[in-house]
Motif scaffolding. Sequence first.
Motif, PDB file in Angstrom:
ATOM      1  N   ALA A 127       5.771 -16.759 -33.953  1.00 18.92           N
ATOM      2  CA  ALA A 127       6.242 -16.839 -32.581  1.00 18.92           C
ATOM      3  C   ALA A 127       7.667 -16.237 -32.291  1.00 18.92           C
ATOM      4  N   GLN A 141       1.658 -23.016 -29.907  1.00 26.68           N
ATOM      5  CA  GLN A 141       2.830 -22.604 -31.043  1.00 26.68           C
ATOM      6  C   GLN A 141       3.214 -24.144 -31.325  1.00 26.68           C
ATOM      7  N   PHE A 347       2.017 -16.002 -27.630  1.00 26.34           N
ATOM      8  CA  PHE A 347       1.564 -17.336 -27.726  1.00 26.34           C
ATOM      9  C   PHE A 347       1.455 -17.729 -26.258  1.00 26.34           C
ATOM     10  N   ASP A 379       7.015 -21.458 -25.814  1.00 25.91           N
ATOM     11  CA  ASP A 379       7.553 -21.939 -26.875  1.00 25.91           C
ATOM     12  C   ASP A 379       8.945 -21.654 -26.909  1.00 25.91           C
TER      13      ASP A 379
END
Length: 387
Positions: A127, A141, A347, A379
């Motif tokens: 990520a 994530q 993500f 995230d």
Amino acid sequence: MLKLKNVAVSLALCGAFAAHAEPVKVGVALDISGPFATIGAETRDGLNLAVERLGSKLGGQAAEFILQDFAGNPEQATQLVNRFLQRDKIDFFTGPVASNSALAVGPALFAAKVPFLSSNPGPSLFAGKQCSPYFFGVSYQNDTYDEAAGKVANEKGFKNMVLIAPNYPAGKDHIGGFKRLYKGTVKEEIYTKVGQIDYAAEIAQIRAAKPDAVFVFLPAAMGINFLKQYVGSGLKDIPLISPGFTADQDVIDAVGEPTLGMLNTAHWAHDLKVPANVEFVEAFRKKYNGRYPTVYAAQAYDVVMAMDAAVREVGGKVDNREAVVAALKKANFKSVRGEFKYGANNFPVQNYYLRVVDKDASGKLTNKLVGTVMEKHQDAYVGDCRQ
């Protein structure tokens, strides 16, 4: 139905698929045995349903899903992926349950420019600093489930807690995510062995710490054993809160009544009122003898639908990898989660929900949707991604 052999086999769920000189090839590495076997089976069932509903095609093109069990061993997963790349010339890859396996196979796939659509793990490295345009975290994530759990713990007034997770990349991500938003005191941070089945020592630590609540990330058989031992030890009065993996349908079915009332957070619920989800859940329960799907099955279903949309977008020309990646990025498919889009690191930006284990109208134990904890959440690592 999917049948596993000692060598890779094709998913031919609706009989032989239509003749096509160059079928779209998908490598699927799954944990059908090993510490994450129950999750691997759920993932397989979600894939099976999606492939069946698409007539064993992707984007209208004949497709070959080549699946092999690697027993949750990252080294075996790496060997398998190399065979997929060199012998089978795959166009897409999906499958591993655990983050350590995803991290192990990623570099070879990225070097070969083969899109890796993750049906479960969302390691922080992919990520952030090691992000790749060829990795798509179709699921979540890792930290995000736990950030939501941390918010719930604050709202419930838990002033001090013990945290427990397996000692591998996802375990550390999940505890890190919980601590990111939890405002109380962490009395103990316990890491267990992957695949551990006896939790007497850890439960003794929890008993001695006397926390307000326990945050637990122990998926599959680990969670099943922990929950049985936790309640059996007389600690049921200390509340548990978890990411959905420790209180999903596979765990609920195996543990039974001790899961009743357990709070857990997830990006999906089987009673989420989204048209594509209603259709998916109905089809899944029909195919699998009334069983409720898990998060893992839902994610795997979305992975196949994402591939289907991308292949259709590029007119079947999957050898044009840049075009395929651009098509995948559009996420032009009807997700079981409703609105679906990726952040800059591939993500999802998505909602996270609170669920509670309760009984449905027939008296069956299952999760029920309580409400939304975080809306359109991205995230924490996206700023470190430089694609």
